[in-house]
Design a protein around this motif. Sequence first.
Motif, PDB file in Angstrom:
ATOM      1  N   GLY A  16      94.419  33.994  30.379  1.00  0.00           N
ATOM      2  CA  GLY A  16      94.467  34.974  29.306  1.00  0.00           C
ATOM      3  C   GLY A  16      95.131  36.290  29.658  1.00  0.00           C
ATOM      4  N   ALA A  17      95.445  36.488  30.966  1.00  0.00           N
ATOM      5  CA  ALA A  17      95.944  37.805  31.355  1.00  0.00           C
ATOM      6  C   ALA A  17      97.295  38.111  30.709  1.00  0.00           C
ATOM      7  CB  ALA A  17      96.066  37.882  32.867  1.00  0.00           C
ATOM      8  N   VAL A  18      97.390  39.309  30.202  1.00  0.00           N
ATOM      9  CA  VAL A  18      98.647  39.782  29.605  1.00  0.00           C
ATOM     10  C   VAL A  18      99.136  40.938  30.462  1.00  0.00           C
ATOM     11  CG1 VAL A  18      99.632  40.930  27.585  1.00  0.00           C
ATOM     12  CG2 VAL A  18      97.883  39.161  27.283  1.00  0.00           C
ATOM     13  N   VAL A  19     100.436  40.960  30.738  1.00  0.00           N
ATOM     14  CA  VAL A  19     100.985  42.068  31.528  1.00  0.00           C
ATOM     15  C   VAL A  19     101.829  42.944  30.609  1.00  0.00           C
ATOM     16  CG1 VAL A  19     102.498  42.689  33.456  1.00  0.00           C
ATOM     17  CG2 VAL A  19     100.956  40.747  33.667  1.00  0.00           C
ATOM     18  N   ARG A  20     101.609  44.222  30.700  1.00  0.00           N
ATOM     19  CA  ARG A  20     102.371  45.177  29.875  1.00  0.00           C
ATOM     20  C   ARG A  20     102.686  46.415  30.706  1.00  0.00           C
ATOM     21  NH1 ARG A  20      98.989  49.317  29.157  1.00  0.00           N
ATOM     22  NH2 ARG A  20      96.774  48.937  28.868  1.00  0.00           N
ATOM     23  N   LYS A  21     103.600  47.237  30.199  1.00  0.00           N
ATOM     24  CA  LYS A  21     103.907  48.509  30.853  1.00  0.00           C
ATOM     25  C   LYS A  21     102.657  49.394  30.804  1.00  0.00           C
ATOM     26  CE  LYS A  21     107.396  50.080  31.995  1.00  0.00           C
ATOM     27  NZ  LYS A  21     107.842  50.155  33.425  1.00  0.00           N
ATOM     28  N   ALA A  22     102.454  50.139  31.870  1.00  0.00           N
ATOM     29  CA  ALA A  22     101.286  51.031  31.898  1.00  0.00           C
ATOM     30  C   ALA A  22     101.511  52.241  31.000  1.00  0.00           C
ATOM     31  CB  ALA A  22     101.032  51.488  33.327  1.00  0.00           C
ATOM     32  N   ARG A  23     100.409  52.759  30.498  1.00  0.00           N
ATOM     33  CA  ARG A  23     100.437  54.021  29.746  1.00  0.00           C
ATOM     34  C   ARG A  23      99.603  55.040  30.526  1.00  0.00           C
ATOM     35  NH1 ARG A  23      99.835  50.094  25.408  1.00  0.00           N
ATOM     36  NH2 ARG A  23      97.584  50.135  25.628  1.00  0.00           N
ATOM     37  N   LEU A  24      99.779  56.272  30.159  1.00  0.00           N
ATOM     38  CA  LEU A  24      99.047  57.331  30.847  1.00  0.00           C
ATOM     39  C   LEU A  24      97.528  57.088  30.817  1.00  0.00           C
ATOM     40  CD1 LEU A  24      99.911  59.717  32.452  1.00  0.00           C
ATOM     41  CD2 LEU A  24     100.115  61.037  30.337  1.00  0.00           C
ATOM     42  N   ALA A  59     103.068  48.374  35.939  1.00  0.00           N
ATOM     43  CA  ALA A  59     102.712  47.355  34.952  1.00  0.00           C
ATOM     44  C   ALA A  59     101.224  47.099  35.152  1.00  0.00           C
ATOM     45  CB  ALA A  59     103.501  46.082  35.205  1.00  0.00           C
ATOM     46  N   VAL A  60     100.511  46.812  34.078  1.00  0.00           N
ATOM     47  CA  VAL A  60      99.094  46.477  34.223  1.00  0.00           C
ATOM     48  C   VAL A  60      98.828  45.116  33.593  1.00  0.00           C
ATOM     49  CG1 VAL A  60      98.271  48.875  34.265  1.00  0.00           C
ATOM     50  CG2 VAL A  60      98.421  47.678  32.091  1.00  0.00           C
ATOM     51  N   ALA A  61      97.851  44.426  34.191  1.00  0.00           N
ATOM     52  CA  ALA A  61      97.391  43.162  33.602  1.00  0.00           C
ATOM     53  C   ALA A  61      96.060  43.441  32.938  1.00  0.00           C
ATOM     54  CB  ALA A  61      97.234  42.103  34.687  1.00  0.00           C
ATOM     55  N   GLU A  62      95.890  42.884  31.754  1.00  0.00           N
ATOM     56  CA  GLU A  62      94.584  43.022  31.099  1.00  0.00           C
ATOM     57  C   GLU A  62      94.207  41.698  30.459  1.00  0.00           C
ATOM     58  OE1 GLU A  62      95.093  46.387  28.500  1.00  0.00           O
ATOM     59  OE2 GLU A  62      96.151  45.200  27.000  1.00  0.00           O
ATOM     60  N   SER A  63      92.901  41.552  30.259  1.00  0.00           N
ATOM     61  CA  SER A  63      92.406  40.323  29.648  1.00  0.00           C
ATOM     62  C   SER A  63      92.730  40.338  28.159  1.00  0.00           C
ATOM     63  CB  SER A  63      90.896  40.226  29.851  1.00  0.00           C
ATOM     64  OG  SER A  63      90.277  41.215  29.047  1.00  0.00           O
ATOM     65  N   GLU A  64      92.501  39.198  27.498  1.00  0.00           N
ATOM     66  CA  GLU A  64      92.772  39.139  26.050  1.00  0.00           C
ATOM     67  C   GLU A  64      91.976  40.189  25.305  1.00  0.00           C
ATOM     68  OE1 GLU A  64      91.878  35.046  25.640  1.00  0.00           O
ATOM     69  OE2 GLU A  64      93.992  34.466  25.423  1.00  0.00           O
ATOM     70  N   SER A  65      90.813  40.526  25.854  1.00  0.00           N
ATOM     71  CA  SER A  65      90.007  41.539  25.167  1.00  0.00           C
ATOM     72  C   SER A  65      90.330  42.962  25.644  1.00  0.00           C
ATOM     73  CB  SER A  65      88.515  41.230  25.348  1.00  0.00           C
ATOM     74  OG  SER A  65      88.238  41.094  26.724  1.00  0.00           O
ATOM     75  N   GLY A  66      91.400  43.089  26.410  1.00  0.00           N
ATOM     76  CA  GLY A  66      91.867  44.423  26.785  1.00  0.00           C
ATOM     77  C   GLY A  66      91.217  45.008  28.017  1.00  0.00           C
ATOM     78  N   ILE A  67      90.528  44.165  28.800  1.00  0.00           N
ATOM     79  CA  ILE A  67      89.903  44.686  30.028  1.00  0.00           C
ATOM     80  C   ILE A  67      90.946  44.750  31.140  1.00  0.00           C
ATOM     81  CG2 ILE A  67      88.175  44.212  31.822  1.00  0.00           C
ATOM     82  CD1 ILE A  67      86.516  42.900  29.522  1.00  0.00           C
ATOM     83  N   PHE A  68      90.992  45.896  31.806  1.00  0.00           N
ATOM     84  CA  PHE A  68      91.953  46.127  32.892  1.00  0.00           C
ATOM     85  C   PHE A  68      91.650  45.194  34.073  1.00  0.00           C
ATOM     86  CE2 PHE A  68      92.763  48.415  36.903  1.00  0.00           C
ATOM     87  CZ  PHE A  68      94.134  48.639  36.798  1.00  0.00           C
TER      88      PHE A  68
END
Length: 214
Positions: A16-24, A59-68
């Motif tokens: 389920g991990a999604v990788v996206r660009k990090a935000r502040l 870049a950060v990976a987070e779970s489907e529910s948005g957990i870091f």
Amino acid sequence: MAASESTASTRVRAGGAVVRKARLQDAVNIFELVNSLSGDGTLLRRSYADICENVRDFAVAESESGIFLGCGALHLYGPHLAEVRSIVVKPEAKGQGAGGRILLALLEEAEEQGVASVCMFTRIPDYFFHFGFRLADRTTLPDKIYKDCQACPRLYACDEVAMVRGPLPRIAVLGPTRIAQPELVKLQVGHIAHLVEDESEGAGAIVPKGSTER
Ligand SMILES: CC(C)(COP(=O)(O)OP(=O)(O)OC[C@H]1O[C@@H](n2cnc3c(N)ncnc32)[C@H](O)[C@@H]1OP(=O)(O)O)[C@@H](O)C(=O)NCCC(=O)NCCS
């Protein structure tokens, strides 16, 4: 080597991990996770200010529910070289493909930036062999040495190996740091002569000479 050609693509499990660009807003999570492994030298310590300033590298990976779950950064030295740094996954999220996804995202970003040569320093080369990295002589990476190693307390006791993916860089943009000249404004002697102490302005007040003539 294109990131998509990496043998690692077969290692990244469906999950389920999604990788996206990090935000502040991710900076606190990144700061806490990276520094949780800096005490034993696994990762280079990064200050909160440093992470905020360079959050667009991450870049950060987070779970489907948005957990870091984890993070990693790609530092650009220039078109000749980039570096993967601060790559780490929370202990409870290890082994589920998040680390591999973060790394592939960083390698894709290097590709998008037109950087073929990507380096890293690590204690766990076996993990990174699967992503096309190979061992390198650290002296072939002067930019990394001048950026981090010179100021590192482990400079003469480093237990990390240098790795490179793609060609070795042919140039470097960083060099030894000279002690900078203090950037004080040099006052002209003539200018100082025109300054007098004016007691009427309060103790020690220095005002231009002309302004005391009332
Ligand atoms: C290295 C790290 C980011 C990998 O993240 P991850 O999400 O656990 O890795 P993935 O799930 O993508 O990959 C798991 C695979 O890598 C292998 N692997 C994990 N750590 C490894 C290591 N230290 N050496 C060799 N292989 C390793 C696992 O055995 C697994 O293999 P398998 O798929 O055949 O079972 C994570 O273990 C971590 O945070 N480690 C501590 C921080 C660190 O050392 N970072 C690197 C600094 S340069």
